[in-house]
Design an enzyme around this catalytic site. Sequence first.
Site, PDB file in Angstrom:
ATOM      1  N   CYS A 296       0.899  -1.217   0.137  1.00  0.00           N
ATOM      2  CA  CYS A 296       0.065  -0.074  -0.098  1.00  0.00           C
ATOM      3  C   CYS A 296       0.859   1.174   0.221  1.00  0.00           C
ATOM      4  O   CYS A 296       1.588   1.641   0.988  1.00  0.00           O
ATOM      5  CB  CYS A 296      -0.981  -0.112   1.212  1.00  0.00           C
ATOM      6  SG  CYS A 296      -2.103   1.389   1.343  1.00  0.00           S
TER       7      CYS A 296
ATOM      8  N   CYS B 147     -18.867  -0.593   7.175  1.00  0.00           N
ATOM      9  CA  CYS B 147     -20.362  -0.804   7.367  1.00  0.00           C
ATOM     10  C   CYS B 147     -20.790   0.767   7.559  1.00  0.00           C
ATOM     11  O   CYS B 147     -20.407   1.275   8.751  1.00  0.00           O
ATOM     12  CB  CYS B 147     -20.794  -1.646   8.467  1.00  0.00           C
ATOM     13  SG  CYS B 147     -22.506  -1.724   9.013  1.00  0.00           S
TER      14      CYS B 147
ATOM     15  N   CYS C   4      -0.322   4.129   2.935  1.00  0.00           N
ATOM     16  CA  CYS C   4       0.065   3.749   4.312  1.00  0.00           C
ATOM     17  C   CYS C   4       1.604   3.319   4.477  1.00  0.00           C
ATOM     18  O   CYS C   4       2.166   3.136   5.405  1.00  0.00           O
ATOM     19  CB  CYS C   4      -0.698   2.606   4.827  1.00  0.00           C
ATOM     20  SG  CYS C   4      -2.746   2.960   4.911  1.00  0.00           S
TER      21      CYS C   4
END
Length: 335
Positions: free
Chosen positions: A125, A153, A128
């Site tokens: 990544c 969510c 990050c």
Amino acid sequence: MALSRGLRCCQRVFSWIPVLIITSVVLWSYYAYVFELCLFTLTNTLEKVAYLLVFHVCFVMFSWTYWKSIFTPPATPCKKFQMSYSDKERYEMEERPDAQKQILVEIAKKLPIFTRTQSGAIRFCDRCQVLKPDRCHHCSVCETCVMKMDHHCPWVNNCVGFSNYKFFLLFLSYSMLYCVFIAATVFQYFLKFWEGDLPNGPAKFHVLFLMFVALMFFVSLLFLFSYHCWLVAKNRSTLEAFSAPVFVCGPDKNGFNVGLRRNLQQVFGEDRRLWFIPVFTSQGNGHYFPLKNQSSESQNPLLANEDMWEESDDCSEEGSLAEDRDPSVTIEMEE
């Protein structure tokens, strides 16, 4: 820059709207059930006490699991997977792509990484600046890499992953129990109000809507809960169900499936007395997961040090954790 910060601030504020909607519905259901039904409609004292006692147990467990699902921070890769200051400086100063890849290969040699990108490269990544552990993915909403990420969510305004997946499952189960209990105890009074056996008043409106809302939420939760039970039984995340994890030998949707009992223990822990209590009991630290294929595990350079990884949450072990891997492995940036 100021506009971007303003948009981010608005996004963070609006992201709490689904949580506020759920909270409002639950608070209304509490008022409607406790006051309008139990205190103002029921006449049998024993029935009142029994209903209120069981209702509050369901309400407390629902609220507890919902709170834990919302406010448990997502687990992120430890420092062992992050580029150190010297490695990052060396990486940025190096202009040759092959040399940059070799720097990342050297870092990956000591890490228990088995999953790859679709092209077969080690997952990295660039946002990050971490080599992604197995089952780790970058969440664009949380703006961080999340260990064993399942999905983001909106109803809990949080990433569901390694640190709170058990809480999320318990939240779904206690939500269903909450709805079932309300629907079962309200049903007879729903019929009485519907048939006109009870006088009209504010309680009639609340009882009628309690029944409809409880059934509506139960049906929707039943499908979601059943789907996640299937995922747990297969030891897959939602992301892995849509896109099978890729290993050195290729994609394998059952790569982490180690049997029903061990799959359940990975999420809920070995002590069954704590399975239904929202305290963290999941196995490991989210950086390493046993593989189905034992031959693949035998190639794990950290197999002899598996206990070390599971016992240390901050991955602060000293010394080399692995032998050198194949230097021909390539690195590919992935978000």
